[in-house]
Design a protein around this motif. Sequence first.
Motif, PDB file in Angstrom:
ATOM      1  N   GLY A 176      10.435  -3.667   1.645  1.00 55.36           N
ATOM      2  CA  GLY A 176      10.074  -3.953   3.480  1.00 55.36           C
ATOM      3  C   GLY A 176       8.983  -3.137   3.905  1.00 55.36           C
ATOM      4  N   ASP A 230      11.663  -2.629   9.127  1.00 55.89           N
ATOM      5  CA  ASP A 230      12.661  -3.477   8.223  1.00 55.89           C
ATOM      6  C   ASP A 230      12.870  -2.772   7.063  1.00 55.89           C
ATOM      7  N   CYS A 285      23.180  -7.284   4.616  1.00 53.57           N
ATOM      8  CA  CYS A 285      22.256  -6.953   5.822  1.00 53.57           C
ATOM      9  C   CYS A 285      22.946  -6.104   6.892  1.00 53.57           C
ATOM     10  N   GLU A 328      17.170  -2.552  10.961  1.00 49.87           N
ATOM     11  CA  GLU A 328      17.530  -3.580   9.920  1.00 49.87           C
ATOM     12  C   GLU A 328      17.478  -2.722   8.505  1.00 49.87           C
TER      13      GLU A 328
END
Length: 291
Positions: free
Chosen positions: A54, A67, A119, A126
């Motif tokens: 990410g 992320d 998630c 996130e």
Amino acid sequence: MGPRETLDYFHQHSVVPTDSETRKRNEDIDAFVRFLHIDFGRKPHTVAKVVKSGSLGKGTAVRGSPDIDLVVFLNGITSIENLVDKRKELLETLEETVSSYGPWRGRIKLEKRTPFFLCYTLDGQEVDILPACDVLAREGSPSNVYRKMASYPKGKEKGAQQYSVSLAPLQIEFVKPVAEDVKRVIRLVKLWKQEKGLKIPSYTVELITIHASRGMSPVTTNALFKEVMLLLQDCRSLRIAFNTHNYNSSDYARLLSPPYVLDPANPYMNTIYGVDEAAVSREAANTLRCL
């Protein structure tokens, strides 16, 4: 942006993560990874390594909204087929581990379970946790992995999907060394797509921006941002592929119709597939009129 701010000033003061934010987030994640190794030591499949992917792992995070992908490579998973068979059980075990981790209690919330990953939001940011098989170590080279993908029993498109997570180290290897003047624009475009509500994967934004920077000398923030908007305005015509030591892009791109933005880690993965091209083109055109 204020009326007299440049993109560079805006990026420095509002977009790039602060040193303290990056340090705190890395400390948070590193502590959890250590706990993951210890907790899984009592489980059937121990943790071989955890790769921070990410935007956090690639150095392209936007302030306040990185992320974070934690790719968990597990011992005893011998193939992608083995991973597919065990993934449901592994995800359940990972969920139990996260829920038992005291420092995150009250700070983390499970948002959704998919067949591939969990998630979460951690302090509103996130975090995806993904079990993986170290196919690169097992097969010896990316080209051997691609041959396996091409002969995947359910077709190479399904193979690309199943192998994708396990190829995360190659994605990091491609993006992380990119110059900061290019990463600056990556962050700005990520913020732009967030504010416009566009569902373009962050990785696709990274690849388009890197492509746009090729041949540009010197790279300036204004010029590169505008070049990315020009590409997105003509989103339906995108033909982006990279020649890397992993594979020769012409062997795969010639079989595709636009738009495509090929993953340099995975020749069967079109990262822009499924994006609302009309919405992206419209918002890019509106932005260009303001520049």
